[in-house]
Design a protein around this motif. Structure first.
Motif: not given
Length: 390
Positions: A293, A315, A334, A357-364
């Motif tokens: 994670d 990601g 991100a 505030n976990y980032p979206d994997s696509d943003a990462t």
């Protein structure tokens, strides 16, 4: 085409395939451009025994004298390492015992335009001496502790500054290392920042369920990757875990602190939440990054840590200590969160902040795309052309 001779003790070999992969990655990208050809001299410390009881030293003994990796010819001359007084003697010993190999490679490839050295001390100092002796210009890349740690010692600092004066150009992998060199007295206009990149063919997302099945991860899981030495901070990550209930930790790597870390886990009664995965082959690392994670990097010193880029390319966001080049990588939500300082409490707080505030994997993944090798390769080619006149 520009012909170069890469010189570094930080280079993988058949006995230690995970040693210095960042130098090999950059060189492969450079040669893959078609603008540069190269051969490699990667000296290894001399050691007489291959018995695994001797740890890393046995790997040095098992390294081949010569090999071909990814189409690149590599020679591994041996050089002596002298305990205790070795730091001051290392550049001279490295230069003296690699001299035959350098001369042989330059005779085989008389069109070699320059020597491409990685890590300032002792490698860059030895390479500068080779350049002075052979008349070949030398480019030295600073990568981390060679500038963040070693210059605190007087004689190595003097030799680093001598090598910097001899060098035709200097590269650093982050802005922080450039500023440190400037503070030592190296003119800023002689230093080019060319940061590390990541190989997106190797490091890319693996479907989480598949990655977790392969790595045996379950529940909220953190990942700590690196050699088991104090500087990498695995002990701080373990301590932080005591403040993070319902969270697991997988540690990838090996090294001299292994037993100490095992004891720490047992003393903290974390045995059911911490797993030591050992050394993992590079092609299996994407499974670990993708299954986790978050990656935790609790280093005290880093140039630009490859594990940060590798995790982002899969990601997975990062929690890291705010040292040297790390803030230049973790510079957006991100990418993850920087801890307030290098303490277990600050690391645990940063982990909680990330999951709040976990980032979206696509943003990462989109953020990671800026760390391709293209700009670094183009920068090297431009620099090498200017030096060589090609």
């Amino acid at each position: 085409m520009i012909r170069i001779l890469t010189f570094s003790t930080l280079y993988p070999n058949a006995a230690r395939p995970g040693h210095g992969p960042f130098v090999e990655h950059r060189l492969r990208q450079l040669v893959g451009s078609g603008a540069v050809s190269a051969s490699v001299i990667a000296p290894v410390p001399w050691f007489p025994f291959r018995n695994k009881a001797f740890g890393d030293y046995a790997d040095f003994a098992a390294a081949p004298r010569a090999e071909t990796r990814h189409g690149l010819e590599i020679v591994h001359p041996r050089y002596p390492v002298v305990p205790k007084v070795g730091m001051n003697l290392a550049p001279a010993l490295l230069e003296r015992f690699s001299r035959t190999a350098v001369d042989r490679e330059l005779a085989r490839h008389p069109d070699t335009a320059l020597i491409d050295a990685h890590y300032f001390y002792p490698d860059g100092v030895a390479a500068a001496a080779h350049g002075l002796r052979t008349g070949k210009p030398v480019v030295i890349t600073a990568r981390g502790t060679d500038i963040s740690l070693i210059p605190q010692y007087r004689r190595p600092r003097q030799k680093i500054l001598w090598a910097a004066r001899q060098a035709a150009a200097i590269i650093t992998v982050c802005e922080a290392l450039k500023l440190a060199l400037v503070d030592l007295g190296v003119p800023a206009d002689r230093i080019t920042v060319l940061r590390n990149g990541v190989d997106f063919e190797i490091f890319r997302p693996v479907p989480k369920q598949q990655a977790r099945a392969r790595t045996l991860m379950n529940g909220r899981t953190l990942l700590s990757v690196g050699h088991m030495i104090e500087r990498k901070g695995h002990h701080l990550v373990i301590e932080a875990l005591t403040r993070l209930p319902d969270t697991n930790l997988v540690i990838v790597g090996d090294g001299p602190m292994h037993q100490e870390l095992v004891t720490q886990v047992a003393s903290a009664r974390l045995g059911d939440r911490v797993r030591f995965a050992g050394r993992i082959a590079q092609d299996q690392l994407p499974d670990y990054y993708s299954a986790a994670d978050a990656l935790l990097l609790a280093s005290s010193r880093e140039g630009m840590a490859n594990v940060l880029l590798e995790s982002l390319a899969c990601g997975t966001p990062v929690v890291a200590t705010p040292v040297w080049g790390t803030p230049e990588v973790i510079a957006d939500p991100a990418a993850g969160v920087l801890s307030a300082d290098r303490s277990a409490g600050a690391i645990a707080a940063a982990v909680r902040q990330l999951f709040d505030n976990y980032p979206d994997s696509d943003a990462t993944l989109a953020y990671a795309r800026q760390f391709s090798w293209e700009a670094t390769t183009a920068g090297q080619i431009e620099l090498f052309r200017r030096i060589s006149g090609h």
